[in-house]
Design a protein around this motif. Structure first.
Motif, mmCIF file in Angstrom:
data_model
loop_
_atom_site.group_PDB
_atom_site.id
_atom_site.type_symbol
_atom_site.label_atom_id
_atom_site.label_comp_id
_atom_site.label_asym_id
_atom_site.label_seq_id
_atom_site.Cartn_x
_atom_site.Cartn_y
_atom_site.Cartn_z
ATOM 1 N N SER A 1 0.858 -1.192 0.000
ATOM 2 C CA SER A 1 0.000 0.000 0.000
ATOM 3 C C SER A 1 0.890 1.237 0.000
ATOM 4 C CB SER A 1 -0.932 -0.002 1.212
ATOM 5 O OG SER A 1 -0.210 -0.251 2.407
ATOM 6 N N PRO A 2 1.557 1.514 -1.125
ATOM 7 C CA PRO A 2 2.579 2.564 -1.167
ATOM 8 C C PRO A 2 2.051 3.986 -1.075
ATOM 9 C CG PRO A 2 2.194 1.684 -3.357
ATOM 10 C CD PRO A 2 1.407 0.823 -2.413
ATOM 11 N N SER A 3 0.733 4.168 -1.076
ATOM 12 C CA SER A 3 0.154 5.505 -0.989
ATOM 13 C C SER A 3 -0.375 5.824 0.402
ATOM 14 C CB SER A 3 -0.994 5.657 -2.005
ATOM 15 O OG SER A 3 -0.527 5.446 -3.326
ATOM 16 N N ILE A 4 -0.085 4.964 1.380
ATOM 17 C CA ILE A 4 -0.587 5.149 2.742
ATOM 18 C C ILE A 4 0.593 5.297 3.703
ATOM 19 C CG2 ILE A 4 -2.011 4.215 4.597
ATOM 20 C CD1 ILE A 4 -3.480 2.554 2.523
ATOM 21 N N LEU A 5 0.587 6.370 4.463
ATOM 22 C CA LEU A 5 1.567 6.579 5.526
ATOM 23 C C LEU A 5 0.912 6.231 6.854
ATOM 24 C CD1 LEU A 5 4.308 7.719 6.589
ATOM 25 C CD2 LEU A 5 3.173 9.954 6.717
ATOM 26 N N ARG A 6 1.579 5.385 7.633
ATOM 27 C CA ARG A 6 1.042 4.955 8.924
ATOM 28 C C ARG A 6 2.015 5.298 10.049
ATOM 29 N NH1 ARG A 6 -0.426 0.609 5.376
ATOM 30 N NH2 ARG A 6 -2.671 0.184 5.408
ATOM 31 N N ILE A 7 1.459 5.572 11.218
ATOM 32 C CA ILE A 7 2.265 5.714 12.433
ATOM 33 C C ILE A 7 2.170 4.411 13.209
ATOM 34 C CG2 ILE A 7 2.591 6.928 14.606
ATOM 35 C CD1 ILE A 7 1.444 9.408 13.376
ATOM 36 N N LEU A 8 3.324 3.794 13.440
ATOM 37 C CA LEU A 8 3.390 2.558 14.209
ATOM 38 C C LEU A 8 3.886 2.880 15.614
ATOM 39 C CD1 LEU A 8 3.397 -0.566 14.508
ATOM 40 C CD2 LEU A 8 5.718 -0.537 13.567
ATOM 41 N N ASP A 9 3.115 2.537 16.625
ATOM 42 C CA ASP A 9 3.527 2.667 18.023
ATOM 43 C C ASP A 9 4.216 1.371 18.413
ATOM 44 O OD1 ASP A 9 3.779 2.755 20.792
ATOM 45 O OD2 ASP A 9 1.889 3.822 21.078
ATOM 46 N N ALA B 1 11.401 13.222 8.696
ATOM 47 C CA ALA B 1 10.641 13.652 9.859
ATOM 48 C C ALA B 1 11.495 14.418 10.854
ATOM 49 C CB ALA B 1 10.006 12.443 10.541
ATOM 50 N N ARG B 2 10.836 15.247 11.641
ATOM 51 C CA ARG B 2 11.367 15.847 12.849
ATOM 52 C C ARG B 2 10.365 15.531 13.951
ATOM 53 N NH1 ARG B 2 12.271 21.720 12.745
ATOM 54 N NH2 ARG B 2 11.082 21.857 14.677
ATOM 55 N N ILE B 3 10.538 16.073 15.141
ATOM 56 C CA ILE B 3 9.706 15.643 16.253
ATOM 57 C C ILE B 3 8.238 16.034 16.067
ATOM 58 C CG2 ILE B 3 10.041 17.737 17.631
ATOM 59 C CD1 ILE B 3 9.922 14.090 18.930
ATOM 60 N N ASP B 4 7.972 17.116 15.319
ATOM 61 C CA ASP B 4 6.599 17.609 15.223
ATOM 62 C C ASP B 4 6.032 17.604 13.816
ATOM 63 O OD1 ASP B 4 8.357 19.500 14.301
ATOM 64 O OD2 ASP B 4 7.389 21.210 15.279
ATOM 65 N N ARG B 5 6.845 17.227 12.818
ATOM 66 C CA ARG B 5 6.380 17.266 11.435
ATOM 67 C C ARG B 5 7.004 16.126 10.639
ATOM 68 N NH1 ARG B 5 6.483 22.556 13.096
ATOM 69 N NH2 ARG B 5 4.809 23.927 12.358
ATOM 70 N N ALA C 1 -2.398 5.740 13.529
ATOM 71 C CA ALA C 1 -2.951 6.732 12.598
ATOM 72 C C ALA C 1 -2.452 6.422 11.201
ATOM 73 C CB ALA C 1 -2.546 8.150 13.009
ATOM 74 N N GLU C 2 -3.181 6.902 10.214
ATOM 75 C CA GLU C 2 -2.754 6.742 8.834
ATOM 76 C C GLU C 2 -3.353 7.835 7.977
ATOM 77 O OE1 GLU C 2 -5.829 3.673 6.700
ATOM 78 O OE2 GLU C 2 -4.198 2.767 7.860
ATOM 79 N N LEU D 1 3.205 17.359 6.995
ATOM 80 C CA LEU D 1 2.114 17.008 7.884
ATOM 81 C C LEU D 1 2.515 17.226 9.334
ATOM 82 C CD1 LEU D 1 1.154 13.536 6.317
ATOM 83 C CD2 LEU D 1 0.485 15.819 5.522
ATOM 84 N N ALA D 2 1.543 17.577 10.163
ATOM 85 C CA ALA D 2 1.786 17.709 11.600
ATOM 86 C C ALA D 2 1.776 16.325 12.249
ATOM 87 C CB ALA D 2 0.714 18.596 12.232
ATOM 88 N N LEU D 3 2.603 16.159 13.272
ATOM 89 C CA LEU D 3 2.611 14.921 14.047
ATOM 90 C C LEU D 3 2.063 15.208 15.443
ATOM 91 C CD1 LEU D 3 6.111 13.415 13.134
ATOM 92 C CD2 LEU D 3 3.872 12.560 12.430
ATOM 93 N N PRO D 4 1.217 14.300 15.971
ATOM 94 C CA PRO D 4 0.832 12.997 15.415
ATOM 95 C C PRO D 4 -0.494 12.999 14.659
ATOM 96 C CG PRO D 4 0.157 13.111 17.695
ATOM 97 C CD PRO D 4 0.771 14.442 17.376
ATOM 98 N N THR D 5 -1.067 14.165 14.387
ATOM 99 C CA THR D 5 -2.402 14.215 13.779
ATOM 100 C C THR D 5 -2.401 13.882 12.296
ATOM 101 O OG1 THR D 5 -2.195 16.581 13.287
ATOM 102 C CG2 THR D 5 -3.096 15.965 15.445
ATOM 103 N N LEU D 6 -1.248 14.067 11.634
ATOM 104 C CA LEU D 6 -1.097 13.856 10.196
ATOM 105 C C LEU D 6 -1.968 14.808 9.382
ATOM 106 C CD1 LEU D 6 -0.840 9.951 9.910
ATOM 107 C CD2 LEU D 6 0.997 11.635 10.045
#
Length: 355
Positions: free
Chosen positions: A70-78, A99-103, A86-87, A115-120
């Motif tokens: 799924s190369p068009s989806i960015l996910r956050i893995l905890d 990435a940086r800590i907030d973006r 989130a995705e 994108l803003a992190l963690p809201t994307l």
């Protein structure tokens, strides 16, 4: 034991403090600590699928993941919960992320979206040429007084566009970026220093690394890598921005001062000549240390003992043939030698990752 193409490594990347790195594999994902070299976590393909891109968020539990299926989806893995939290979906495949800590910056076919992190939530967008390499870099400092820049390819050949992302808010239009003409040929690699004050660039010729002042938009220095054309794979600043290193398809790591035109201070091979064109690599600085050296001077029967503080710099090269190399360098003595060599696929006890 050489791994080469059998290592199963498809991509490598260091985190923002350069103390960890991730390895995307045909069989899953691994995350390592650099000093000491230990495996911090891993996922096999049954748990996570095949991962094409992974970007760590410092030493937090967050991993930004793009799957091959799924190369068009960015996910956050905890990683603490071992679950996706989130995705966000895009209309075109994700080619790279930084990435940086907030973006997080997401490189697509013709745009870079911030994108803003963690809201994307999307807070900024830059348009890039569709035929360029998937290049992007962001400054890392969270100081409100520091530059918060993003760098991306511009439409003019060999140029970089710089935009201040500290002034953007969710839902607003992006400010106009500044364009910096860096090379006459296509860009191959570039990176911002952590404080955003310097930009290092290399073209597809690969003979020089150019340093730029991002505030004045002027060239600082030109660092000679060699006379032969080379594919520069990675450029990295140390935390203070005083040193810069790079690796290329020549199989060598180069180190320079970032503060003068005649700054070449070290060169070291990290792969054999037979493997160098097949082994892409990433490089990073892995911390500095200070050691005290006692020097005795005997002049006219008077002996004095001087204590000299030597700063030792450590830098790391990780190659997709599975090899891990750590070097130590002293600016005072101009000595450089390899202190550690491992195959990362042999670190840890899960042999299922070896193809």
């Amino acid at each position: 034991m050489a791994f080469g193409s059998s290592s199963g490594i498809t991509s490598l990347g260091f985190n923002q403090d350069q103390g960890c790195f991730s390895a995307c594999l045909k069989s899953g994902l691994r995350v390592y600590n650099v000093d000491p070299l230990v495996e911090k976590t891993h996922y096999n393909i049954d748990e996570i699928g095949r991962v094409s891109i992974c970007e760590m968020i410092y030493r937090t539990n967050w991993l930004l993941i793009v799957k091959s299926c799924s190369p068009s989806i960015l996910r956050i893995l905890d990683d603490g919960q071992r679950t996706f939290t989130a995705e966000v979906h895009f209309k075109s495949p994700i080619r790279a992320i930084r990435a940086r800590i907030d973006r997080v910056a997401v490189v697509l076919s013709s745009t870079v979206q911030v994108l803003a992190l963690p809201t994307l939530e999307r807070i900024s967008l830059l348009r890039i040429p569709s035929n360029t390499r998937p290049l992007c870099s962001m400054s890392l400092s969270n100081d409100v007084e520091a530059l918060q820049l993003i760098a991306a390819p511009a439409h003019r050949t060999g140029s970089v566009q710089l935009m201040d992302i500290s002034r953007t808010v969710v839902g607003s239009m992006s400010s106009s970026p500044a364009v910096l003409g860096c090379h006459q040929s296509q860009l191959a690699c570039f990176t911002l220093s952590g404080d955003g004050l310097k930009l290092a660039t290399a073209s597809e010729r690969g003979t020089v690394i150019r340093l730029w002042d991002t505030d004045k938009k002027t060239k600082l220095y030109e660092l000679r890598r060699g006379s032969d054309y080379a594919k520069v794979y990675c450029i990295s600043f140390n935390v203070s921005g005083s040193l810069v290193c790079s690796v290329s398809d020549k199989g060598t790591m180069h180190l320079w001062h970032a503060q003068g035109p005649y700054a070449h201070v070290a060169v070291a091979p990290y792969v054999s000549p037979d493997d160098r064109r097949r082994a892409r690599a990433a490089c990073a600085f892995s911390g500095d240390s200070v050691v005290q050296t006692h020097v005795c001077n005997n002049a006219l029967f008077f002996m004095a003992i001087c204590v000299i503080n030597l700063v030792l710099y450590y830098f790391t090269v990780v190659s997709n043939n599975g090899s891990f190399h750590k070097f130590r360098f002293s600016l005072e003595s101009r000595t450089c030698y390899k202190t550690e060599f491992e195959y990362i696929m042999q670190v840890g006890d899960d042999v299922d990752f070896v193809q």
